[in-house]
Design a protein around this motif. Structure first.
Motif, PDB file in Angstrom:
ATOM      1  N   LEU A  74       0.827  -1.205   0.000  1.00 60.91           N
ATOM      2  CA  LEU A  74       0.000   0.000   0.000  1.00 60.91           C
ATOM      3  C   LEU A  74       0.864   1.259   0.000  1.00 60.91           C
ATOM      4  O   LEU A  74       0.644   2.182  -0.802  1.00 60.91           O
ATOM      5  CB  LEU A  74      -0.933   0.005   1.209  1.00 60.91           C
ATOM      6  CG  LEU A  74      -1.788   1.265   1.388  1.00 60.91           C
ATOM      7  CD1 LEU A  74      -2.766   1.413   0.232  1.00 60.91           C
ATOM      8  CD2 LEU A  74      -2.519   1.228   2.708  1.00 60.91           C
ATOM      9  N   LEU A  75       1.847   1.305   0.881  1.00 55.34           N
ATOM     10  CA  LEU A  75       2.716   2.483   0.957  1.00 55.34           C
ATOM     11  C   LEU A  75       3.482   2.703  -0.347  1.00 55.34           C
ATOM     12  O   LEU A  75       3.632   3.834  -0.814  1.00 55.34           O
ATOM     13  CB  LEU A  75       3.679   2.357   2.135  1.00 55.34           C
ATOM     14  CG  LEU A  75       3.037   2.405   3.524  1.00 55.34           C
ATOM     15  CD1 LEU A  75       4.054   2.037   4.598  1.00 55.34           C
ATOM     16  CD2 LEU A  75       2.424   3.758   3.787  1.00 55.34           C
ATOM     17  N   PHE A  76       3.964   1.617  -0.934  1.00 57.64           N
ATOM     18  CA  PHE A  76       4.728   1.724  -2.173  1.00 57.64           C
ATOM     19  C   PHE A  76       3.843   2.202  -3.321  1.00 57.64           C
ATOM     20  O   PHE A  76       4.248   3.061  -4.113  1.00 57.64           O
ATOM     21  CB  PHE A  76       5.351   0.361  -2.495  1.00 57.64           C
ATOM     22  CG  PHE A  76       6.514   0.415  -3.435  1.00 57.64           C
ATOM     23  CD1 PHE A  76       7.659   1.115  -3.123  1.00 57.64           C
ATOM     24  CD2 PHE A  76       6.489  -0.291  -4.629  1.00 57.64           C
ATOM     25  CE1 PHE A  76       8.754   1.137  -3.980  1.00 57.64           C
ATOM     26  CE2 PHE A  76       7.567  -0.280  -5.487  1.00 57.64           C
ATOM     27  CZ  PHE A  76       8.700   0.430  -5.168  1.00 57.64           C
ATOM     28  N   SER A  77       2.638   1.650  -3.405  1.00 58.74           N
ATOM     29  CA  SER A  77       1.735   2.064  -4.481  1.00 58.74           C
ATOM     30  C   SER A  77       1.316   3.531  -4.327  1.00 58.74           C
ATOM     31  O   SER A  77       1.075   4.218  -5.324  1.00 58.74           O
ATOM     32  CB  SER A  77       0.513   1.150  -4.564  1.00 58.74           C
ATOM     33  OG  SER A  77      -0.244   1.212  -3.396  1.00 58.74           O
ATOM     34  N   CYS A  78       1.241   4.014  -3.096  1.00 59.25           N
ATOM     35  CA  CYS A  78       0.936   5.438  -2.879  1.00 59.25           C
ATOM     36  C   CYS A  78       2.015   6.332  -3.465  1.00 59.25           C
ATOM     37  O   CYS A  78       1.716   7.397  -4.023  1.00 59.25           O
ATOM     38  CB  CYS A  78       0.760   5.720  -1.388  1.00 59.25           C
ATOM     39  SG  CYS A  78      -0.779   5.099  -0.714  1.00 59.25           S
ATOM     40  N   HIS A  79       3.277   5.914  -3.373  1.00 59.80           N
ATOM     41  CA  HIS A  79       4.365   6.687  -3.991  1.00 59.80           C
ATOM     42  C   HIS A  79       4.177   6.768  -5.500  1.00 59.80           C
ATOM     43  O   HIS A  79       4.346   7.834  -6.101  1.00 59.80           O
ATOM     44  CB  HIS A  79       5.728   6.064  -3.670  1.00 59.80           C
ATOM     45  CG  HIS A  79       6.260   6.417  -2.331  1.00 59.80           C
ATOM     46  ND1 HIS A  79       6.939   7.581  -2.084  1.00 59.80           N
ATOM     47  CD2 HIS A  79       6.215   5.744  -1.154  1.00 59.80           C
ATOM     48  CE1 HIS A  79       7.289   7.622  -0.813  1.00 59.80           C
ATOM     49  NE2 HIS A  79       6.852   6.518  -0.228  1.00 59.80           N
ATOM     50  N   GLY A  80       3.836   5.639  -6.109  1.00 58.83           N
ATOM     51  CA  GLY A  80       3.614   5.621  -7.552  1.00 58.83           C
ATOM     52  C   GLY A  80       2.437   6.478  -7.962  1.00 58.83           C
ATOM     53  O   GLY A  80       2.502   7.229  -8.943  1.00 58.83           O
ATOM     54  N   ALA A  81       1.328   6.380  -7.220  1.00 61.72           N
ATOM     55  CA  ALA A  81       0.143   7.182  -7.533  1.00 61.72           C
ATOM     56  C   ALA A  81       0.439   8.666  -7.383  1.00 61.72           C
ATOM     57  O   ALA A  81       0.013   9.484  -8.214  1.00 61.72           O
ATOM     58  CB  ALA A  81      -1.024   6.780  -6.633  1.00 61.72           C
ATOM     59  N   ALA A  82       1.160   9.026  -6.339  1.00 67.55           N
ATOM     60  CA  ALA A  82       1.505  10.433  -6.125  1.00 67.55           C
ATOM     61  C   ALA A  82       2.351  10.970  -7.271  1.00 67.55           C
ATOM     62  O   ALA A  82       2.144  12.089  -7.743  1.00 67.55           O
ATOM     63  CB  ALA A  82       2.251  10.596  -4.796  1.00 67.55           C
ATOM     64  N   THR A  83       3.284  10.171  -7.729  1.00 73.75           N
ATOM     65  CA  THR A  83       4.171  10.606  -8.807  1.00 73.75           C
ATOM     66  C   THR A  83       3.449  10.677 -10.146  1.00 73.75           C
ATOM     67  O   THR A  83       3.611  11.638 -10.890  1.00 73.75           O
ATOM     68  CB  THR A  83       5.378   9.657  -8.920  1.00 73.75           C
ATOM     69  OG1 THR A  83       6.065   9.645  -7.668  1.00 73.75           O
ATOM     70  CG2 THR A  83       6.332  10.094 -10.012  1.00 73.75           C
ATOM     71  N   LEU A  84       2.639   9.668 -10.453  1.00 78.89           N
ATOM     72  CA  LEU A  84       1.984   9.622 -11.761  1.00 78.89           C
ATOM     73  C   LEU A  84       0.794  10.561 -11.883  1.00 78.89           C
ATOM     74  O   LEU A  84       0.574  11.157 -12.941  1.00 78.89           O
ATOM     75  CB  LEU A  84       1.520   8.199 -12.064  1.00 78.89           C
ATOM     76  CG  LEU A  84       2.606   7.189 -12.388  1.00 78.89           C
ATOM     77  CD1 LEU A  84       2.003   5.797 -12.511  1.00 78.89           C
ATOM     78  CD2 LEU A  84       3.338   7.563 -13.665  1.00 78.89           C
ATOM     79  N   PHE A  85       0.021  10.692 -10.802  1.00 76.64           N
ATOM     80  CA  PHE A  85      -1.252  11.400 -10.888  1.00 76.64           C
ATOM     81  C   PHE A  85      -1.329  12.659 -10.034  1.00 76.64           C
ATOM     82  O   PHE A  85      -2.388  13.265  -9.936  1.00 76.64           O
ATOM     83  CB  PHE A  85      -2.400  10.451 -10.514  1.00 76.64           C
ATOM     84  CG  PHE A  85      -2.379   9.178 -11.292  1.00 76.64           C
ATOM     85  CD1 PHE A  85      -2.508   9.190 -12.676  1.00 76.64           C
ATOM     86  CD2 PHE A  85      -2.215   7.962 -10.655  1.00 76.64           C
ATOM     87  CE1 PHE A  85      -2.484   8.001 -13.408  1.00 76.64           C
ATOM     88  CE2 PHE A  85      -2.194   6.775 -11.372  1.00 76.64           C
ATOM     89  CZ  PHE A  85      -2.330   6.797 -12.744  1.00 76.64           C
ATOM     90  N   ASP A  86      -0.221  13.031  -9.396  1.00 78.38           N
ATOM     91  CA  ASP A  86      -0.160  14.236  -8.568  1.00 78.38           C
ATOM     92  C   ASP A  86      -1.267  14.235  -7.495  1.00 78.38           C
ATOM     93  O   ASP A  86      -1.973  15.224  -7.308  1.00 78.38           O
ATOM     94  CB  ASP A  86      -0.251  15.487  -9.443  1.00 78.38           C
ATOM     95  CG  ASP A  86       0.244  16.731  -8.716  1.00 78.38           C
ATOM     96  OD1 ASP A  86       0.984  16.584  -7.726  1.00 78.38           O
ATOM     97  OD2 ASP A  86      -0.115  17.848  -9.138  1.00 78.38           O
ATOM     98  N   VAL A  87      -1.417  13.097  -6.826  1.00 77.82           N
ATOM     99  CA  VAL A  87      -2.397  12.939  -5.749  1.00 77.82           C
ATOM    100  C   VAL A  87      -1.661  12.606  -4.453  1.00 77.82           C
ATOM    101  O   VAL A  87      -0.447  12.432  -4.457  1.00 77.82           O
ATOM    102  CB  VAL A  87      -3.419  11.818  -6.076  1.00 77.82           C
ATOM    103  CG1 VAL A  87      -4.247  12.182  -7.285  1.00 77.82           C
ATOM    104  CG2 VAL A  87      -2.727  10.481  -6.273  1.00 77.82           C
ATOM    105  N   LEU A  88      -2.382  12.534  -3.363  1.00 82.28           N
ATOM    106  CA  LEU A  88      -1.825  12.131  -2.058  1.00 82.28           C
ATOM    107  C   LEU A  88      -0.654  13.014  -1.633  1.00 82.28           C
ATOM    108  O   LEU A  88       0.352  12.524  -1.148  1.00 82.28           O
ATOM    109  CB  LEU A  88      -1.386  10.664  -2.088  1.00 82.28           C
ATOM    110  CG  LEU A  88      -2.462   9.648  -2.481  1.00 82.28           C
ATOM    111  CD1 LEU A  88      -1.846   8.274  -2.666  1.00 82.28           C
ATOM    112  CD2 LEU A  88      -3.564   9.621  -1.447  1.00 82.28           C
TER     113      LEU A  88
END
Length: 147
Positions: free
Chosen positions: A26-40
């Motif tokens: 979960l924590l790792f995927s949050c990093h990816g989502a933040a980078t790709l979609f400018d969220v979190l």
């Protein structure tokens, strides 16, 4: 002072591994989502252009690999790829700034690298979709054989 019996600790191991795998994924995927979609909380340094090396690829590995590990689907290979990507990040981005992770800002990369390597070596533990999918064909085969 009482000591917890080894049998109790051993019986809890798959659940602890499974819960740890879920949290790490979960924590790792949050990093990816933040980078790709400018969220979190957004991407540090802005979102990378599609297919830009290495930022976009790293973010895709973080998002997809993190979700696969979180779900326990193809866990060992996904964790190995995630571990390798974090080793690459540490040595290509952070190591050049200083020797120690605390000095070069690479603590997260180092911790994720070792955590994913541990998951790749130990397996997904409890609550993994791999185990659920592995049991399903046997149940279907048994049901159709008895019908």
């Amino acid at each position: 002072m009482s000591v917890i019996p080894n049998s109790t600790v051993d019986s809890a191991r798959p659940y602890v591994v499974g819960l740890s795998r879920i949290a790490i994924g979960l924590l790792f995927s949050c990093h990816g989502a933040a980078t790709l979609f400018d969220v979190l909380g957004g991407a540090k340094g802005g979102t990378p252009a599609a297919f830009a090396w290495p930022g976009w690829y790293a973010a895709v590995i973080q998002l997809v690999g993190g979700v696969l590990v979180l779900l326990g689907l193809g866990t060992r290979i996904a964790a190995l790829i995630c571990s390798g990507s974090m080793a690459y990040a540490y040595f290509s981005v952070h190591q050049e700034h200083a020797l120690w992770p605390i000095q070069n800002g690479g603590d997260a990369a180092a911790l994720f690298c070792w955590a994913f390597l541990l998951i790749a070596a130990t397996g997904p533990g409890a609550f993994a979709l791999d185990a659920l999918l592995a049991r399903r064909p046997a149940a279907v085969t048994t049901a159709s054989a008895t019908a």
